[in-house]
Design a protein around this motif. Sequence first.
Motif, PDB file in Angstrom:
ATOM      1  N   ALA A 101       0.920  -2.371  -3.045  1.00 57.06           N
ATOM      2  CA  ALA A 101      -0.521  -2.112  -3.116  1.00 57.06           C
ATOM      3  C   ALA A 101      -0.836  -0.957  -4.055  1.00 57.06           C
ATOM      4  N   SER A 139      -1.926  -4.031  -6.601  1.00 61.06           N
ATOM      5  CA  SER A 139      -3.247  -4.308  -6.037  1.00 61.06           C
ATOM      6  C   SER A 139      -3.161  -4.288  -4.516  1.00 61.06           C
ATOM      7  N   PRO A 140      -4.178  -3.746  -3.845  1.00 61.80           N
ATOM      8  CA  PRO A 140      -4.175  -3.784  -2.375  1.00 61.80           C
ATOM      9  C   PRO A 140      -4.530  -5.158  -1.814  1.00 61.80           C
ATOM     10  N   THR A 161      -5.771  -7.646   2.664  1.00 60.13           N
ATOM     11  CA  THR A 161      -6.128  -6.360   2.043  1.00 60.13           C
ATOM     12  C   THR A 161      -5.354  -5.239   2.718  1.00 60.13           C
TER      13      THR A 161
END
Length: 325
Positions: free
Chosen positions: A275, A279-280, A320
């Motif tokens: 993350a 990317s988270p 997420t």
Amino acid sequence: MIKKTRTKPLKLLKFEVLLERILPSHSQIQNIESNYRKYLAGFRGELTLDYYLSELQKDNYHIFHDLRIPRYDNNQLFFQLDALILHPRFCIIIEVKNLIGNLYFDHQYDQIVRTREGLDETFPDPVNQVGIQKKHLSHWLFRHKCPLIPIHTLVVITNPKSYIRISPKYGSNAQKIIRGRTLPSKIKEIEKLESEVILQKRDIKRISSLLLKEHTSHNPDILKLFNIHRNEILTGVFCPNCTQITLIRIKRNWLCTRCSKTYMDAHKKAIIDYALLFSPVVKNKDVRLFLHMQSQSSVKKLLYSMKLKPTGSRKAATYTIPLPK
């Protein structure tokens, strides 16, 4: 009273993960390490500041560490405050510098000249920097229809080994440059100067709520910053005991083939590493590839064990991963 505690910045966490996972032979390692050391020194200086601020009377002072707020004229741009002190009669913006060496505050050229081991290095004048922050904060308070309150600014040199000289042309601004140990007494001086109570409890509560709501952590793309490609990053779940040794998944545990130790939750750090670097927002496939796993259902269980639930349709479902704020 601490309204916002100081935590390790997201950018610093990204530096640490990058240095752990970048290919050992990468040409950018020295550059990354140099930038990391500078950023870490600044963070350590801010931690030193927190020690001196702990001496203040808690009921009267409301302290915010490391704020990053959208500017009044462009909400895509931000102004950052190392520390903000809110008092019923005034507020103080503090800019922290943790520089070692001989420091000369050069008013004429708007800079600090740092001499260390025979080498000169220049930095922007922090007195002017904190003056710009004051302007942004003033407009921010005005935009939110807050009472007009005196705003003081200070530059705090936290490294006790630095030798400070100030240009004689600095005038009264020289009084804004202080050492960390004199911070509590300097704040007391300001308290004596400002006698009128401007902020009521409800005002402080409202301003505090707005600052915390609008604070946005700096979240740079660390790979883009150093022009690093994804395939130059080491993947897998690392052994906490053996540096950069990839663990293998056996039943419900992770096994290190070098030290023979097993770990149940070693995947959690690896997922957070993903993350921070990429990317988270992840898909099951992203995690499988990064953890060197093949089973979609097994990865799903790992994500659920971290209280991460999917959103979106079944095939395009994403998770997420929460990052520090």
